[in-house]
Scaffold this motif. Structure first.
Motif, PDB file in Angstrom:
ATOM      1  N   GLU A   1       0.848  -1.377   0.036  1.00  0.00           N
ATOM      2  CA  GLU A   1      -0.013  -0.052  -0.044  1.00  0.00           C
ATOM      3  C   GLU A   1       0.848   1.300   0.167  1.00  0.00           C
ATOM      4  OE1 GLU A   1      -2.544  -0.121   3.326  1.00  0.00           O
ATOM      5  OE2 GLU A   1      -3.983  -1.757   2.450  1.00  0.00           O
ATOM      6  N   ARG A   2       2.119   1.325   0.815  1.00  0.00           N
ATOM      7  CA  ARG A   2       2.704   2.361   0.784  1.00  0.00           C
ATOM      8  C   ARG A   2       4.181   2.088   1.484  1.00  0.00           C
ATOM      9  NH1 ARG A   2      -1.797   2.973   4.161  1.00  0.00           N
ATOM     10  NH2 ARG A   2      -1.419   3.366   6.704  1.00  0.00           N
ATOM     11  N   ALA A   3       4.793   3.010   1.135  1.00  0.00           N
ATOM     12  CA  ALA A   3       6.367   2.965   1.447  1.00  0.00           C
ATOM     13  C   ALA A   3       6.740   4.255   2.095  1.00  0.00           C
ATOM     14  CB  ALA A   3       7.255   2.403   0.563  1.00  0.00           C
ATOM     15  N   THR A   4       7.736   3.969   3.231  1.00  0.00           N
ATOM     16  CA  THR A   4       8.235   5.281   3.887  1.00  0.00           C
ATOM     17  C   THR A   4       9.870   5.233   3.777  1.00  0.00           C
ATOM     18  OG1 THR A   4       6.579   5.628   5.396  1.00  0.00           O
ATOM     19  CG2 THR A   4       8.447   6.752   5.960  1.00  0.00           C
ATOM     20  N   LEU A   5      10.571   6.273   3.361  1.00  0.00           N
ATOM     21  CA  LEU A   5      11.977   6.078   3.254  1.00  0.00           C
ATOM     22  C   LEU A   5      12.439   7.308   3.722  1.00  0.00           C
ATOM     23  CD1 LEU A   5      12.093   5.756  -0.899  1.00  0.00           C
ATOM     24  CD2 LEU A   5      11.900   3.887   0.747  1.00  0.00           C
ATOM     25  N   ARG A   6      13.685   7.348   4.534  1.00  0.00           N
ATOM     26  CA  ARG A   6      14.439   8.299   5.105  1.00  0.00           C
ATOM     27  C   ARG A   6      15.846   8.789   4.098  1.00  0.00           C
ATOM     28  NH1 ARG A   6      15.775   9.944  11.312  1.00  0.00           N
ATOM     29  NH2 ARG A   6      16.974  11.826  10.820  1.00  0.00           N
ATOM     30  N   VAL A   7      15.710   9.980   3.662  1.00  0.00           N
ATOM     31  CA  VAL A   7      16.969  10.293   2.994  1.00  0.00           C
ATOM     32  C   VAL A   7      17.581  11.655   3.812  1.00  0.00           C
ATOM     33  CG1 VAL A   7      17.615  11.446   0.684  1.00  0.00           C
ATOM     34  CG2 VAL A   7      15.439   9.686   0.935  1.00  0.00           C
ATOM     35  N   GLY A   8      18.488  11.418   4.380  1.00  0.00           N
ATOM     36  CA  GLY A   8      19.056  12.383   5.239  1.00  0.00           C
ATOM     37  C   GLY A   8      18.132  12.826   6.256  1.00  0.00           C
ATOM     38  N   ASP A   9      17.873  14.086   6.295  1.00  0.00           N
ATOM     39  CA  ASP A   9      16.749  14.845   7.312  1.00  0.00           C
ATOM     40  C   ASP A   9      15.510  14.771   7.015  1.00  0.00           C
ATOM     41  OD1 ASP A   9      18.779  14.896   9.288  1.00  0.00           O
ATOM     42  OD2 ASP A   9      19.142  17.026   8.669  1.00  0.00           O
TER      43      ASP A   9
ATOM     44  N   ASP B   1      -2.589   5.656  -2.778  1.00  0.00           N
ATOM     45  CA  ASP B   1      -3.827   6.262  -2.811  1.00  0.00           C
ATOM     46  C   ASP B   1      -3.358   7.732  -2.366  1.00  0.00           C
ATOM     47  OD1 ASP B   1      -6.141   7.377  -2.213  1.00  0.00           O
ATOM     48  OD2 ASP B   1      -6.954   6.121  -0.745  1.00  0.00           O
ATOM     49  N   PRO B   2      -3.493   8.627  -3.362  1.00  0.00           N
ATOM     50  CA  PRO B   2      -3.154  10.056  -3.304  1.00  0.00           C
ATOM     51  C   PRO B   2      -4.206  10.561  -2.358  1.00  0.00           C
ATOM     52  CG  PRO B   2      -4.065   9.451  -5.485  1.00  0.00           C
ATOM     53  CD  PRO B   2      -3.766   8.399  -4.992  1.00  0.00           C
ATOM     54  N   ALA B   3      -5.330  10.084  -2.279  1.00  0.00           N
ATOM     55  CA  ALA B   3      -6.346  10.790  -1.347  1.00  0.00           C
ATOM     56  C   ALA B   3      -5.812  10.655   0.263  1.00  0.00           C
ATOM     57  CB  ALA B   3      -7.898  10.479  -1.607  1.00  0.00           C
ATOM     58  N   ARG B   4      -5.204   9.579   0.582  1.00  0.00           N
ATOM     59  CA  ARG B   4      -4.639   9.421   1.631  1.00  0.00           C
ATOM     60  C   ARG B   4      -3.403  10.449   2.302  1.00  0.00           C
ATOM     61  NH1 ARG B   4      -4.891   3.197   2.224  1.00  0.00           N
ATOM     62  NH2 ARG B   4      -3.029   3.356   0.668  1.00  0.00           N
ATOM     63  N   ILE B   5      -2.871  10.786   1.100  1.00  0.00           N
ATOM     64  CA  ILE B   5      -1.717  11.596   1.406  1.00  0.00           C
ATOM     65  C   ILE B   5      -2.360  13.051   1.508  1.00  0.00           C
ATOM     66  CG2 ILE B   5      -0.057  12.977   0.116  1.00  0.00           C
ATOM     67  CD1 ILE B   5       1.118  10.467   0.833  1.00  0.00           C
ATOM     68  N   ASP B   6      -3.582  13.117   0.672  1.00  0.00           N
ATOM     69  CA  ASP B   6      -4.170  14.699   1.161  1.00  0.00           C
ATOM     70  C   ASP B   6      -4.852  14.804   2.506  1.00  0.00           C
ATOM     71  OD1 ASP B   6      -3.783  15.250  -1.595  1.00  0.00           O
ATOM     72  OD2 ASP B   6      -5.799  14.629  -2.270  1.00  0.00           O
ATOM     73  N   PHE B   7      -5.256  13.683   3.155  1.00  0.00           N
ATOM     74  CA  PHE B   7      -6.015  13.708   4.246  1.00  0.00           C
ATOM     75  C   PHE B   7      -4.766  13.700   5.417  1.00  0.00           C
ATOM     76  CE2 PHE B   7      -7.739  12.234   8.102  1.00  0.00           C
ATOM     77  CZ  PHE B   7      -8.945  13.104   8.222  1.00  0.00           C
ATOM     78  N   GLU B   8      -3.852  12.905   5.038  1.00  0.00           N
ATOM     79  CA  GLU B   8      -2.628  13.155   6.083  1.00  0.00           C
ATOM     80  C   GLU B   8      -2.470  14.447   6.289  1.00  0.00           C
ATOM     81  OE1 GLU B   8       1.370  10.677   7.391  1.00  0.00           O
ATOM     82  OE2 GLU B   8       0.210  10.055   5.261  1.00  0.00           O
ATOM     83  N   VAL B   9      -2.014  15.166   5.281  1.00  0.00           N
ATOM     84  CA  VAL B   9      -1.589  16.606   5.335  1.00  0.00           C
ATOM     85  C   VAL B   9      -2.574  17.488   6.117  1.00  0.00           C
ATOM     86  CG1 VAL B   9      -1.019  18.733   4.102  1.00  0.00           C
ATOM     87  CG2 VAL B   9      -0.146  16.595   3.297  1.00  0.00           C
ATOM     88  N   GLU B  10      -4.090  16.958   5.753  1.00  0.00           N
ATOM     89  CA  GLU B  10      -5.127  17.936   6.467  1.00  0.00           C
ATOM     90  C   GLU B  10      -4.966  17.592   7.977  1.00  0.00           C
ATOM     91  OE1 GLU B  10      -9.905  18.123   6.663  1.00  0.00           O
ATOM     92  OE2 GLU B  10      -8.903  17.098   4.986  1.00  0.00           O
ATOM     93  N   ALA B  11      -4.860  16.208   8.325  1.00  0.00           N
ATOM     94  CA  ALA B  11      -5.039  15.915   9.766  1.00  0.00           C
ATOM     95  C   ALA B  11      -3.878  16.379  10.404  1.00  0.00           C
ATOM     96  CB  ALA B  11      -4.858  14.265   9.715  1.00  0.00           C
ATOM     97  N   MET B  12      -2.697  16.442  10.193  1.00  0.00           N
ATOM     98  CA  MET B  12      -1.647  17.188  10.766  1.00  0.00           C
ATOM     99  C   MET B  12      -1.639  18.502  10.771  1.00  0.00           C
ATOM    100  SD  MET B  12       2.062  15.340   9.341  1.00  0.00           S
ATOM    101  CE  MET B  12       1.828  15.591   7.704  1.00  0.00           C
TER     102      MET B  12
ATOM    103  N   TRP C   1       7.230  19.198   1.296  1.00  0.00           N
ATOM    104  CA  TRP C   1       6.355  19.425   0.028  1.00  0.00           C
ATOM    105  C   TRP C   1       5.636  18.074  -0.413  1.00  0.00           C
ATOM    106  CZ3 TRP C   1       7.850  15.366  -3.086  1.00  0.00           C
ATOM    107  CH2 TRP C   1       9.294  14.843  -3.024  1.00  0.00           C
ATOM    108  N   ARG C   2       4.467  18.281  -1.083  1.00  0.00           N
ATOM    109  CA  ARG C   2       3.852  17.111  -1.664  1.00  0.00           C
ATOM    110  C   ARG C   2       3.529  17.099  -3.078  1.00  0.00           C
ATOM    111  NH1 ARG C   2      -2.101  19.161   0.530  1.00  0.00           N
ATOM    112  NH2 ARG C   2      -2.670  17.228  -0.608  1.00  0.00           N
ATOM    113  N   LYS C   3       3.559  15.893  -3.539  1.00  0.00           N
ATOM    114  CA  LYS C   3       3.083  15.702  -4.849  1.00  0.00           C
ATOM    115  C   LYS C   3       2.143  14.578  -4.868  1.00  0.00           C
ATOM    116  CE  LYS C   3       7.184  17.738  -7.313  1.00  0.00           C
ATOM    117  NZ  LYS C   3       8.305  17.266  -8.108  1.00  0.00           N
ATOM    118  N   PRO C   4       1.405  14.166  -5.898  1.00  0.00           N
ATOM    119  CA  PRO C   4       0.616  13.270  -6.047  1.00  0.00           C
ATOM    120  C   PRO C   4       1.140  11.773  -5.536  1.00  0.00           C
ATOM    121  CG  PRO C   4       0.165  14.464  -7.997  1.00  0.00           C
ATOM    122  CD  PRO C   4       1.534  15.239  -7.317  1.00  0.00           C
ATOM    123  N   CYS C   5       0.777  11.369  -4.666  1.00  0.00           N
ATOM    124  CA  CYS C   5       1.300  10.084  -4.178  1.00  0.00           C
ATOM    125  C   CYS C   5       2.697  10.013  -3.280  1.00  0.00           C
ATOM    126  CB  CYS C   5       1.650   8.904  -5.211  1.00  0.00           C
ATOM    127  SG  CYS C   5      -0.081   8.493  -6.049  1.00  0.00           S
ATOM    128  N   VAL C   6       3.149  11.370  -3.259  1.00  0.00           N
ATOM    129  CA  VAL C   6       4.388  11.287  -2.438  1.00  0.00           C
ATOM    130  C   VAL C   6       4.297  12.591  -1.363  1.00  0.00           C
ATOM    131  CG1 VAL C   6       6.713  11.624  -2.463  1.00  0.00           C
ATOM    132  CG2 VAL C   6       5.786  10.547  -4.402  1.00  0.00           C
TER     133      VAL C   6
END
Length: 248
Positions: A12-20, A28-39, A51-56
């Motif tokens: 469903e999704r992956a989280t990567l760390r790149v430096g800081d 699901d891009p809608a899940r990204i949208d709501f995550e930003v809203e929830a925060m 920053w945010r883009k569709p799916c990232v």
């Protein structure tokens, strides 16, 4: 920075760390949208959105360390666990978001899903029948009416960062929304029952411990097979299967 760290990854999704910076890639891009809203709505510290883009979604790393991990020792003091309880209470008391969250499924739908999963666990030999039956009995206490709260929906201890005894932030809001407050408390203390008293002291409200224990059983029953199928090990010491065994 000379490497990319895979924090978690599944279909469903992956989280990567790149430096800081953390990069979350979500199917699901809608899940990204709501995550930003929830925060933006949550009255607790959250990561800065870079920053945010569709799916990232890119967020800044939080200072401090997590309180521990499931299956491992807790690195947080009792005061840090209490501070986390106070932050969770602040979230639960906040105005409700628009979306129904992971912790907000109806009791009827949840009971049906639980019964199907229990049958599958036994039929496919994933867990012994007596272990499943006992925990299904314990889980029944969570299937009751509840008042909706603003819930995180996946409040694992790895998602809460502290610096000393201060909460510096809570991450991973993909499942946030209206839900059962005790689901959050149970998820947060899963596998770390010894800190439940500290969390409740910080939370500052009467909590039905039978319902917390019920959610431990219910959540573990529902997720064991999914974890095993996605490369995780629920049978590792201190993890979901041990949580189930502790109810016997």
């Amino acid at each position: 920075m000379d490497e990319v760290e895979v924090v978690v990854a599944h279909s469903e999704r992956a989280t990567l760390r790149v430096g800081d910076m953390f990069l979350k890639v979500d199917a699901d891009p809608a899940r990204i949208d709501f995550e930003v809203e929830a925060m933006s709505l949550a009255p607790v510290p959250t990561p800065e959105v870079l920053w945010r883009k569709p799916c990232v979604l890119a967020t800044a790393a939080l200072p401090g360390t997590t309180l521990g991990r499931l299956g491992g020792p807790s690195t947080g003091s009792p005061a840090a666990w209490a501070a986390a309880g106070a932050a969770i209470r602040k979230l639960h008391d906040a105005p409700l978001p628009s979306r129904q969250g992971q912790a907000g499924r109806s009791t009827a739908a949840l009971a049906a899903e639980l019964d199907d999963e229990c049958a599958s666990l036994v039929t496919n030999g994933v867990l012994p029948a007596d272990l499943v039956t006992r925990n299904r009995q314990v889980a029944e206490a969570a299937l009751r009416p509840w008042t909706p709260s603003f819930t995180h929906g996946d409040l694992q201890i790895e998602h809460v960062f502290v610096d000393g005894d201060e909460i510096t932030g809570i991450i991973d809001w993909s499942e946030a929304g209206q839900g059962d407050a005790l689901y959050d408390l149970a998820t947060f203390t899963l596998g770390h029952e010894e800190h439940l008293e500290d969390v409740i002291a910080g939370y500052g409200a009467d909590v039905d411990l039978d319902v917390i224990r019920a959610w431990w059983s219910l959540r573990s029953l529902l997720i064991v097979r999914w974890l095993a199928e996605h490369g995780f090990d629920p049978f590792a010491p201190g993890c979901e299967v041990d949580v189930l065994r502790s109810r016997m």
